[in-house]
Every structure is written in C-alpha cells, then in structure tokens.
Design an enzyme around this catalytic site. Sequence first.
Site, PDB file in Angstrom:
ATOM      1  N   TRP A 162      45.624 -10.038  51.934  1.00  7.79           N
ATOM      2  CA  TRP A 162      46.501  -8.908  51.630  1.00  7.79           C
ATOM      3  C   TRP A 162      45.822  -7.922  50.698  1.00  7.79           C
ATOM      4  O   TRP A 162      46.033  -6.698  50.816  1.00  7.79           O
ATOM      5  CB  TRP A 162      47.830  -9.421  51.060  1.00  7.79           C
ATOM      6  CG  TRP A 162      48.463 -10.373  52.018  1.00  7.79           C
ATOM      7  CD1 TRP A 162      48.623 -11.723  51.870  1.00  7.79           C
ATOM      8  CD2 TRP A 162      48.948 -10.064  53.343  1.00  7.79           C
ATOM      9  NE1 TRP A 162      49.196 -12.261  53.005  1.00  7.79           N
ATOM     10  CE2 TRP A 162      49.398 -11.280  53.917  1.00  7.79           C
ATOM     11  CE3 TRP A 162      49.051  -8.888  54.072  1.00  7.79           C
ATOM     12  CZ2 TRP A 162      49.941 -11.340  55.201  1.00  7.79           C
ATOM     13  CZ3 TRP A 162      49.587  -8.942  55.355  1.00  7.79           C
ATOM     14  CH2 TRP A 162      50.027 -10.157  55.899  1.00  7.79           C
TER      15      TRP A 162
ATOM     16  N   ASP B 150      50.679  -6.378  43.558  1.00  9.85           N
ATOM     17  CA  ASP B 150      51.460  -6.871  44.692  1.00  9.85           C
ATOM     18  C   ASP B 150      51.967  -8.260  44.300  1.00  9.85           C
ATOM     19  O   ASP B 150      51.198  -9.207  44.212  1.00  9.85           O
ATOM     20  CB  ASP B 150      50.570  -6.938  45.931  1.00  9.85           C
ATOM     21  CG  ASP B 150      51.276  -7.508  47.155  1.00  9.85           C
ATOM     22  OD1 ASP B 150      52.429  -7.978  47.042  1.00  9.85           O
ATOM     23  OD2 ASP B 150      50.655  -7.513  48.243  1.00  9.85           O
TER      24      ASP B 150
ATOM     25  N   LYS C 163      59.899 -13.844  50.605  1.00  5.01           N
ATOM     26  CA  LYS C 163      59.421 -15.089  50.009  1.00  5.01           C
ATOM     27  C   LYS C 163      60.443 -15.623  49.006  1.00  5.01           C
ATOM     28  O   LYS C 163      61.012 -16.681  49.185  1.00  5.01           O
ATOM     29  CB  LYS C 163      58.091 -14.873  49.281  1.00  5.01           C
ATOM     30  CG  LYS C 163      57.088 -14.012  50.001  1.00  5.01           C
ATOM     31  CD  LYS C 163      56.451 -14.691  51.195  1.00  5.01           C
ATOM     32  CE  LYS C 163      55.326 -13.825  51.746  1.00  5.01           C
ATOM     33  NZ  LYS C 163      54.663 -14.421  52.909  1.00  5.01           N
TER      34      LYS C 163
END
Length: 356
Positions: A99, A166, A190
């Site tokens: 990511w 992030d 999540k």
Amino acid sequence: MKKHNFSAGPSILPEFTIKNTAEAVLNFAGTGLSVMEVSHRDKEFIAVMDQATALFKELLDIPSGYQVVFLGGGASIHFCMIPYNLLNKKAAYLNTGTWASKAIKEAKFFGDVVEVASSKDENYCYIPKNFEVPADADYLHITTNNTIFGTEIRKDLDVNIPLVADMSSDIFSRPVDVSKYGIIYGGAQKNLAPSGVGFAVIKEELLGKVDRPIPTMLNYKTHIDNGSMFNTPPVLPVFSALQTLLWLKEQGGLGEMEKRNIRKATMLYNEIERNKLFKSTVKHEEDRSIMNVCFVMNEEYKDLETEFREFSASRGMVGIKGHRSVGGFRASIYNAMPEESVKALIDVMQEFEKKH
C-alpha cells in the site's frame, strides 16, 4: 460449528455493529424506512454524521485545528488526494509494503518523491529505522500497519515536517498523539465499518498552500466545508461506523483496546515461537503487527501447508490463508476479534502439531 473470522478485510466487526446495522436496514431511527433509502439531508441521518464525527474526535482525542471527514473511495482515493492537496515540489515516503508502494506511485504524478527508506529488499519483513527525512519536503508519508506483510509502526514518529499516515488497518487499536500528524487517513473495512467509506483527520492549516488548482471532489476543503455532505455520502457504512465508535466507547476506549490487542497478539506470537511447525515472517519482534499476525511453516514442514489450511478450516477457522506475496498464513485479529477466537486458533495449531 462456530466460525472464527480471521479475514484481513473486509473483516470481523463487533456484533453490536452488525446487529444495529441490520435493524437500521429494516427500520432506521423509527422512520419506518431503511437507512439505505432515507435522504442524507434528513435530520435523522445528519444526526448520524454529526455523532460519528464527534465520537471520532473524542476517541482519538483530536486537538483543535483538525477536522474529520468521511469520504467514499476507501483509502486508495487518498493516495491521490494527499499529493494533490499537499505536494508542491517534493514529498518523502517510507516504503514498507504494497500500500505504501501504491501511494508512492500516485504521488509521482504531482512532484518529486523521495523514498527515504524501503524494506523491499527483504520482502517487507521489517520496518526501516534511522532514516533521514529531507527538511525541504512538503510532508512525510508512512503506512502504519502493513496487512499483507504483518509489520507495524506502533509509535508516533517525531519529524520536523508534516507527517501523513495511512492508518487503514490499525486505526482505533491504540491511543495516538494526533498532534504529531498533519493528516491521518484510511479505509474503514478493518477496524471501523463495512467497505465503501474512508476517513481523514486533517490539520486545516496545511490546506490551500499548493500552486495547482484542485478539482472540487479531490479538494479536502470541499468536504470539510460541507461536513462530509458535498455529495451523497455512503450512508450505510457511515451508520455502521457510528455503531463501532459507540461500541469502542462502551468498551473503555483506545487504552483498553490496546491492552486487549497486545494480549491477543502476544498469545498467538508465543504459540508460533513455541510450536515446532511454524515461524513468524517478520524479522524483528518490535516490528510485528498486533493486527495482522503472519506466519509460515518451518522449512522441514513446508509440505504440510495445504493440509493445515484444510485442517483449520474444518475446525471453523476462516480467512487465515496468507497473501500470495508472502504465502503461509495470516491471522487478522482486529479490535472486534474476541480472545476466545485466538485461543481457538492456538488450540488448532497445537492439535495439528500433535498429529505430526
């Protein structure tokens, strides 16, 4: 047979969130309508957005000068929005996995990108340390938890330029000193809500300083000024996010969640270390994620990998197959994962060890 959901995302949510969301799908706030069909301009949903925003700020202890927005597009839209809004000439990025690499790719469209350090040389099995951050960079971007590789930055870094993080997969898993960050962002699927919504915590004074014009929808100020309601927000995930925030507060807040998460992760890592069949994929103990526990078979037992996957599935373990980049196994033990499920996985690992 009870199912134990270790999926990396979309992932386990609190029963409180699922139950209340299911009820709202049928009858939202006594309106006789589904939350999926009411206007986002109605007072009932405006109250949801306002309360979710307020609880977000309360649980993270967000100081004044910061705003919270909920946006569609998950975390990935922010890979573009961050440099669009902040990158004037140069940005610094720490590359710790898939990511982070995707965020770097997007930032390169807007200016120079300095990769201050990377763990790609060892398939992202560690967090780089002691790297230098260019003082003239517009910001430093980090990914705090790496779901695929099982590494995590579990402290708030001290840097002299705006820090952007992030936090898709570890938001609300521990207290955070928000004052050390310029922007915190992430997807919700999540630790917060179903997929379809993302969040950003933004230090307002950082905005409005780039030279380029910013398209309306990609300008953070648009969403701040309109209370996350410039366009129709993803109403169902936002409602679910509110339920999770209410649940977190009821559980005792982020200090309590951190204690539980450390306890669960310690139990599982201890078993991986003890069990002759398995080993952790993360090089250094201090870099191990308490959200995503990644492990593989020891070399002499590699041929048992498929058998263990099938064996654990037969005993109710769901979603423990590792990402193809790493192989092996991944147990995602987010906030909503009960300790009894971690114990159940440990029991399965021990039973399989005895079998072999």
